[in-house]
Design a protein around this motif. Structure first.
Motif, PDB file in Angstrom:
ATOM      1  N   LEU A  73       0.919  -1.199  -0.016  1.00 54.34           N
ATOM      2  CA  LEU A  73      -0.202  -0.015  -0.340  1.00 54.34           C
ATOM      3  C   LEU A  73       0.771   1.124  -0.064  1.00 54.34           C
ATOM      4  O   LEU A  73       2.005   1.075   0.225  1.00 54.34           O
ATOM      5  N   ASP A  74       0.275   2.325  -0.200  1.00 51.42           N
ATOM      6  CA  ASP A  74       0.718   3.701  -0.236  1.00 51.42           C
ATOM      7  C   ASP A  74       0.986   4.102   1.141  1.00 51.42           C
ATOM      8  O   ASP A  74      -0.129   3.854   2.028  1.00 51.42           O
ATOM      9  N   LEU A 125      -3.651  10.626  -2.894  1.00 48.27           N
ATOM     10  CA  LEU A 125      -3.075   9.353  -2.565  1.00 48.27           C
ATOM     11  C   LEU A 125      -4.127   8.818  -1.406  1.00 48.27           C
ATOM     12  O   LEU A 125      -4.653   7.736  -1.395  1.00 48.27           O
ATOM     13  N   GLU A 126      -4.628   9.784  -0.543  1.00 48.93           N
ATOM     14  CA  GLU A 126      -5.506   9.474   0.813  1.00 48.93           C
ATOM     15  C   GLU A 126      -6.440  10.893   0.538  1.00 48.93           C
ATOM     16  O   GLU A 126      -6.565  11.660   1.392  1.00 48.93           O
ATOM     17  N   THR A 164       5.695   9.871   1.190  1.00 55.21           N
ATOM     18  CA  THR A 164       5.111   8.818   0.699  1.00 55.21           C
ATOM     19  C   THR A 164       6.088   7.580  -0.047  1.00 55.21           C
ATOM     20  O   THR A 164       7.209   8.123  -0.566  1.00 55.21           O
ATOM     21  N   LYS A 209       6.075   2.952  -0.982  1.00 53.22           N
ATOM     22  CA  LYS A 209       5.380   1.742  -0.734  1.00 53.22           C
ATOM     23  C   LYS A 209       5.647   1.018   0.551  1.00 53.22           C
ATOM     24  O   LYS A 209       6.793   0.995   1.090  1.00 53.22           O
ATOM     25  N   ARG A 249      -7.619   4.621   1.550  1.00 50.76           N
ATOM     26  CA  ARG A 249      -6.803   4.069   0.449  1.00 50.76           C
ATOM     27  C   ARG A 249      -5.239   3.734   0.904  1.00 50.76           C
ATOM     28  O   ARG A 249      -4.504   2.917   0.220  1.00 50.76           O
ATOM     29  N   SER A 250      -4.774   4.240   2.120  1.00 49.57           N
ATOM     30  CA  SER A 250      -3.678   4.066   2.212  1.00 49.57           C
ATOM     31  C   SER A 250      -3.300   3.873   3.951  1.00 49.57           C
ATOM     32  O   SER A 250      -4.269   3.983   4.570  1.00 49.57           O
TER      33      SER A 250
END
Length: 390
Positions: free
Chosen positions: A86-87, A123-124, A137, A139, A232-233
């Motif tokens: 995930l990010d 991203l979020e 950020t 991975k 999402r992250s």
């Protein structure tokens, strides 16, 4: 009366991984765990694998070995650990200098990338843009800590390992050698014993006359039931204060306080962050306290309010989600490296604990420990020996 080659005390991630690796080397292994279902840091872990975060030759190598092993582990164990990438969004608070904070991460194996407020919110989308000056950020690996521990234990039992639900009350000694464990229900005998009991390791060893520079935080978090809202992250603050708290509270000068209940060497810190599991539940927090009493009382309602306010400032949609306050203990050492290997001056007793970045490096270190137990020389484990603080 059965005697084992190894007794492993503690069935969390560390004990489960080590038990499996020892059984793979054909040792007879007994895993002692006090709870039928896990209750500690493995139960409430966020599941992050910071494989990018190595800062020395040693930690970079272990992180690289760790993520490589994670990518094949579900297949090897025959059960999913729920691995994904995930990010990771490391938020920089409004008013802070993004460039300076980015520079502080430049020595990591994979330095996180500095992004603007707008890019961070892409991203979020749940981020509050007014609360941040930007973000870093990178991975980040993610697993379910309970799924990973269960997968290890299932594979361990398939190899012939034995799991016993019992609480380790004391170490069984014969002069200068530990010969087993005294449990609440039975006494267990072994050629070797390894303590993977996290925060409880120090007091168990001290009662046997074995001092060790191991400490613990009281970590507090909120856990929601599965929710429709989607993160999402993984979100954490870039200026994470837990590691400095650990360093400040574990100096040699403060070490004697850790054998006396009732002390708080340093004030609590709060690192507001959140992670969502595959089942939709969210774990968010966290408050870290250095309290020398394993059973120190904590005002749960006050802590919950403090965490909700701080999380809500960064991720407003999470502030009012239904959730339950939880508390667990997290072991650490004074130099952010784990304590692994034989303890000095006493035969038959070993330690495998004190991980500040556990999920990234426990799997390769468990494998290295088991290989060393059959006589294979390991070039990394001596640097992690508990006697480095002697």
């Amino acid at each position: 009366m059965q005697s084992y080659d190894w007794i492993v005390i503690g069935g969390g991630i560390t004990g489960a991984a080590l038990s499996y690796e020892l059984a793979k080397q054909k040792f007879s292994v007994l895993l002692l765990e006090q709870h039928p279902s896990l209750q500690g840091a493995t139960r409430f872990g966020y599941g992050g694998i910071a494989f990018w975060s190595g800062t020395t030759a040693l930690t970079r190598r272990l992180c690289a070995e760790g993520i490589a092993l994670h990518r094949t582990l579900s297949g090897e164990l025959g059960a999913s650990t729920e691995l994904r990438e995930l990010d990771l969004v490391l938020t920089i608070a409004a008013g802070e200098d993004p460039a300076a904070i980015a520079q502080s991460y430049s020595h990591f194996a994979i330095p996180p990338r500095l992004v603007s407020v707008a890019e961070a919110c892409e991203l979020e989308p749940l981020l509050n843009p007014d609360a941040i000056a930007g973000a870093l950020t990178v991975k980040h690996g993610h697993i379910s800590t309970t799924a990973m521990a269960a997968a290890y234990i299932q594979a361990f039992t398939r190899l012939g390992g034995t799991v016993q639900i019992d609480s380790a009350k004391a170490l069984l000694r014969n002069d200068s050698r530990v010969t087993g464990v005294v449990g609440e229900a039975n006494t267990y005998h072994s050629a070797n014993t390894v303590v993977c009991a996290g925060a409880f390791s120090r007091s168990l060893l001290k009662a046997a006359g074995i001092p060790v520079r191991l400490y613990f935080t009281h970590a507090e978090l909120l856990e929601t039931p599965p929710v429709a809202l989607q993160l999402r992250s993984l979100v954490m603050p870039a200026d994470t204060r837990r590691f400095q708290l650990e360093a400040d509270s574990s100096t040699a000068a403060l070490d004697p306080l850790w054998d006396q209940p009732g002390h708080e060497p340093m004030p609590l810190i709060l690192d507001p962050g959140a992670a969502q599991l595959l089942n939709g539940s969210i774990r968010m927090g966290q408050i870290s306290r250095v309290l020398t009493d394993l059973n120190a009382p904590i005002d749960a309602a006050e802590s919950e309010g403090k965490m909700r306010r701080n999380i809500g400032a960064v991720l407003p949609a999470l502030e009012s989600l239904p959730g339950t306050w939880h508390h667990c203990l997290i072991a650490f050492s004074s130099d952010r490296l784990p304590l692994i290997g034989a303890l000095p001056h006493t035969e038959g007793i070993h330690l495998f604990s004190g991980f500040s970045n556990p999920l990234a490096i426990v799997p390769p270190l468990a494998r290295r420990f088991a290989s060393s137990a059959i006589g294979q020389k390991d070039e990394l484990l001596p640097d992690l020996s508990p006697d480095r603080f002697a």
